[in-house]
Design a protein around this motif. Structure first.
Motif, short mmCIF file in Angstrom:
data_model
loop_
_atom_site.label_atom_id
_atom_site.label_comp_id
_atom_site.label_asym_id
_atom_site.label_seq_id
_atom_site.Cartn_x
_atom_site.Cartn_y
_atom_site.Cartn_z
N ILE A 64 0.83 -1.21 0.00
CA ILE A 64 0.00 0.00 0.00
C ILE A 64 0.87 1.25 0.00
CG2 ILE A 64 -1.73 1.31 1.25
CD1 ILE A 64 -2.88 -1.26 0.19
N CYS A 65 1.84 1.31 0.90
CA CYS A 65 2.64 2.54 1.01
C CYS A 65 3.56 2.70 -0.20
CB CYS A 65 3.44 2.57 2.31
SG CYS A 65 4.93 1.55 2.35
N THR A 66 4.02 1.58 -0.78
CA THR A 66 4.86 1.67 -1.98
C THR A 66 4.13 2.36 -3.11
OG1 THR A 66 6.24 -0.27 -1.50
CG2 THR A 66 5.95 0.30 -3.81
N PRO A 118 4.73 7.35 -7.24
CA PRO A 118 4.54 8.44 -8.22
C PRO A 118 4.80 9.83 -7.66
CG PRO A 118 2.42 7.77 -7.37
CD PRO A 118 3.45 6.89 -6.68
N ASN A 119 5.23 9.92 -6.41
CA ASN A 119 5.29 11.22 -5.74
C ASN A 119 6.65 11.57 -5.15
OD1 ASN A 119 2.42 11.88 -6.06
ND2 ASN A 119 2.07 10.17 -4.64
N VAL A 120 7.72 11.06 -5.73
CA VAL A 120 9.06 11.36 -5.21
C VAL A 120 9.47 12.76 -5.67
CG1 VAL A 120 11.48 10.67 -5.23
CG2 VAL A 120 9.69 8.93 -5.21
N PRO A 121 9.86 13.63 -4.76
CA PRO A 121 10.24 14.99 -5.14
C PRO A 121 11.41 15.02 -6.13
CG PRO A 121 9.92 14.84 -2.76
CD PRO A 121 9.87 13.44 -3.30
N ASN A 122 11.33 15.94 -7.08
CA ASN A 122 12.39 16.20 -8.07
C ASN A 122 12.67 15.02 -9.00
OD1 ASN A 122 12.92 18.81 -6.88
ND2 ASN A 122 13.97 17.72 -5.23
N SER A 123 11.72 14.12 -9.15
CA SER A 123 11.92 12.98 -10.05
C SER A 123 11.93 13.45 -11.50
CB SER A 123 10.80 11.96 -9.86
OG SER A 123 10.84 10.98 -10.89
N PRO A 124 12.98 13.12 -12.27
CA PRO A 124 13.02 13.51 -13.69
C PRO A 124 11.99 12.78 -14.53
CG PRO A 124 15.22 12.93 -12.88
CD PRO A 124 14.22 12.45 -11.86
N SER A 125 11.62 11.57 -14.13
CA SER A 125 10.62 10.77 -14.85
C SER A 125 10.15 9.70 -13.87
CB SER A 125 11.20 10.14 -16.11
OG SER A 125 10.23 9.38 -16.80
N GLY A 126 8.93 9.87 -13.36
CA GLY A 126 8.48 9.04 -12.27
C GLY A 126 7.67 7.83 -12.71
N TYR A 127 6.98 7.23 -11.75
CA TYR A 127 6.26 5.97 -11.97
C TYR A 127 4.75 6.15 -12.08
CZ TYR A 127 10.50 3.31 -11.37
OH TYR A 127 11.75 2.79 -11.55
N GLY A 128 4.30 7.39 -12.21
CA GLY A 128 2.88 7.63 -12.34
C GLY A 128 2.26 6.92 -13.52
N THR A 129 3.04 6.71 -14.58
CA THR A 129 2.56 5.97 -15.74
C THR A 129 2.00 4.61 -15.34
OG1 THR A 129 4.08 7.03 -17.27
CG2 THR A 129 3.32 4.83 -17.87
N TYR A 130 2.59 3.99 -14.35
CA TYR A 130 2.20 2.64 -13.96
C TYR A 130 1.31 2.58 -12.72
CZ TYR A 130 5.99 1.52 -17.19
OH TYR A 130 6.80 1.43 -18.30
N THR A 131 1.26 3.66 -11.93
CA THR A 131 0.52 3.60 -10.67
C THR A 131 -0.79 4.37 -10.69
OG1 THR A 131 1.67 5.54 -9.78
CG2 THR A 131 2.67 3.39 -9.35
N LYS A 132 -0.86 5.43 -11.48
CA LYS A 132 -2.05 6.28 -11.44
C LYS A 132 -3.28 5.54 -11.95
CE LYS A 132 -0.19 9.96 -9.70
NZ LYS A 132 -0.08 11.25 -10.37
N GLY A 133 -4.42 5.89 -11.39
CA GLY A 133 -5.67 5.24 -11.76
C GLY A 133 -5.93 3.96 -11.02
N LYS A 134 -5.06 3.62 -10.08
CA LYS A 134 -5.21 2.39 -9.31
C LYS A 134 -5.38 2.74 -7.83
CE LYS A 134 -2.10 -0.02 -12.52
NZ LYS A 134 -1.94 1.13 -13.44
N SER A 152 -1.07 12.87 -24.30
CA SER A 152 -0.93 14.23 -23.77
C SER A 152 -0.48 14.20 -22.32
CB SER A 152 -2.26 14.98 -23.87
OG SER A 152 -2.70 15.06 -25.21
N TYR A 153 0.36 15.14 -21.95
CA TYR A 153 0.89 15.21 -20.59
C TYR A 153 -0.24 15.49 -19.61
CZ TYR A 153 3.60 16.85 -16.58
OH TYR A 153 4.14 17.01 -15.34
N ASP A 154 -0.39 14.63 -18.64
CA ASP A 154 -1.41 14.78 -17.60
C ASP A 154 -0.87 14.14 -16.34
OD1 ASP A 154 -3.60 14.68 -15.88
OD2 ASP A 154 -5.04 14.16 -17.45
N LYS A 155 -0.22 14.94 -15.53
CA LYS A 155 0.46 14.40 -14.35
C LYS A 155 -0.51 13.71 -13.42
CE LYS A 155 3.54 15.68 -10.55
NZ LYS A 155 4.27 16.79 -9.88
N ASP A 156 -1.68 14.29 -13.21
CA ASP A 156 -2.63 13.72 -12.27
C ASP A 156 -3.13 12.35 -12.72
OD1 ASP A 156 -2.42 15.93 -10.64
OD2 ASP A 156 -4.15 16.96 -11.52
#
Length: 527
Positions: free
Chosen positions: A106-108, A113-129, A440-444
């Protein structure tokens, strides 16, 4: 729907970790590209991901062909249209002796997707879940719509410890205090630019590797890596320079391993600014950004001689690219071929678009991340200059480059106008580059996390999203291929080639090549 829980899959998972009982042996490996952090969620970058596999397990493992098999999850399956149930492996301990359970999962997924200053994070794989803990060893992953690629996405996320990792900073991971995983190796030491040292986890839940201590040494220079191998300073190297392959092949004391990767080398173009910072008129004057014009983007693609890049720059050790993944991967299109080299056609398109005299452009790229990356940038610069686009070339270390390419402008936007970069599909299929590079870029929403050109087309976005919620494999394959065809037609990005990777080891050792390009000590076998 494909769901892997077979005995074969379990065997594949064990084999991926290396066979044989552990013995007191150290191995030293020279790396062509150094990880930028020990923090497994800081940067979704190949060298970082490869390192993290040693220290941190995933719920679902990937073998050398990126096929899925049980990891920290022993099974996963959809229990209704919007819910996947993951059963977790019991009896697993973190390196500090604490028990692995659902709280760590859960905490992972909250942190990744929320690590500060990440050049390219994991939101692609975690968001929407949305994750729900059912009990200590059962987790439900919920989505707003049916999502058949859950297993692929989940296989990319390293699991960290709730007790010390999820609240840890990137600095604490780099210092080792937060670098506590369940993987086959424990963190020992990290000296940026010098070495990364790992020690075997004697309490590992799976098959132990044959190497008890690992030292990774970043050696940026290709000739220096080869020299270190020949001198016996290292036992194996990644990223064998293409110019040295034939010589090493003839050396009886060296064993080469080679394999095609899923990494596409491509160009991103500024498609969101009227005034692009590194684009000027033919005499250096300010002009409206010509890269916004599809005809100009097509002209640039036609001006690139992909075969020459493969033959001359890459010494034949690469494959010309016409789409996002090479043949054989899920979601590729059978209709797409590399764009034909046509400099005269490029000039005609430029004139049609209103640029008969061309314009000035700077290509930016890394000089220590991809095979021959600086040479490729130079070659492309020369090719574009020949069709009237006066192209300057600026390359830099990846530690500087990715941050600037992602958010280096004063407004926190991508800094450059035209960049050379690469993408390896971490999930092993076409939704990965489509979600990250084309949508399209959509961080959220977790879309476009590495869309540094900010290409945006609502019709293509809709096609990608339709594919992501299509459960039928054949229909999803077709939708991903269609989205890829639309993206290439629109010149969302310009693919140049797919990498073929070469490792070299001293006699008696052999590396099992991986499509994800990772250099894993678990893949070094004795012969």
């Amino acid at each position: 729907m494909k769901h892997v829980t077979t005995a074969f899959a379990v065997a594949a998972s064990v084999l991926a970790l290396g066979a044989g009982a552990a013995t007191a042996e150290k191995i030293t490996i020279g790396l062509a590209s150094e990880p930028t952090s020990i923090d497994p969620h800081f940067h979704n970058l190949g060298p970082n991901n490869a390192l993290s596999v040693h220290i941190f397990d995933r719920l679902i493992a990937q073998d050398d062909k990126q096929r899925l098999s049980p990891g920290l999850a022993v099974s996963w399956k959809p229990i209704d249209d919007l819910t996947w149930e993951f059963k977790l492996r019991e009896g697993v301990k973190f390196h500090d002796g604490t028990d692995f359970n659902a709280d760590d999962v859960i905490c992972t997924f909250e942190r990744a997707p929320n690590v500060p200053n990440s050049p390219s994070g994991y939101g692609t794989y975690t968001k929407g879940k949305t994750l729900e803990k059912i009990d200590d060893y059962t987790v439900h992953f919920k989505t707003a719509e049916p999502y058949p690629l859950m297993g692929n996405d989940v296989s990319t996320i390293p699991i960290i410890s709730d007790s010390v990792g999820c609240g840890g900073t990137t600095e604490e991971f780099n210092a080792g205090t937060a670098a506590v995983g369940t993987g086959p190796y424990k963190f020992v030491d990290y000296k940026p630019g010098e070495s990364i040292t790992l020690a075997i986890n004697q309490d590992y839940w799976g098959e132990k590797p044959i190497w008890t201590e690992v030292e990774y040494r970043p050696i940026k220079s290709g000739p220096s890596r080869v020299a270190a191998l020949l001198a016996g300073d290292v036992d194996m190297i990644s990223g064998v320079p293409t110019t040295d392959i034939a010589t090493l092949e003839a050396n009886d004391d060296i064993q080469l391993s080679q394999g095609v990767s899923n990494r596409v080398i491509y160009l991103h173009l500024d498609q969101f600014r009227e005034n692009s910072p590194f684009v000027k008129g033919p005499n250096g004057e300010d002009i409206k950004n010509p890269l916004l014009d599809q005809r100009v983007r097509k002209a640039i693609s036609m001006a690139i001689n992909r075969d020459a890049i493969v033959d001359r720059v890459m010494e034949g050790v690469a494959i010309s690219a016409g789409q996002l993944l090479p043949d054989g991967f899920f979601g590729v299109s059978e209709k797409l071929q590399p764009v034909a080299y046509d400099p005269e056609g490029a000039k005609a398109l430029m004139a049609e678009a209103g640029y008969p005299d061309g314009f000035q452009l700077t290509i930016h790229g890394p000089n220590d991340r991809y095979i021959n990356d600086a040479k490729i940038a130079e070659a492309i610069g020369q090719m574009l200059t020949r069709v009237g686009i006066q192209t300057a070339v600026e390359t830099m270390p990846r530690s500087v480059y990715f941050g600037r390419a992602s958010s280096g402008s004063p407004e926190g936007l991508p800094e450059f106008s035209f960049i050379l970069v690469g993408w390896g599909a971490g999930s092993g299929e076409a939704s990965s580059p489509l979600k990250s590079l084309i949508h399209s870029y959509d961080k959220d929403a977790g879309f476009g996390s590495s869309n540094r050109g900010r290409h945006s087309d609502p019709v293509i976005d809709a096609k990608i999203e339709e594919a992501l919620r299509t459960v039928d494999d054949d229909k999803r394959q077709a939708l991903l291929a269609e989205a890829t065809e639309m993206a290439i037609e629109n010149v969302a990005i310009i693919p140049t080639h797919f990498q073929v990777n070469t490792w070299a080891a001293k006699k008696g050792l052999r590396y099992i090549p991986r499509t994800d390009e990772y250099t894993l000590v678990m893949g070094v076998v004795k012969e």
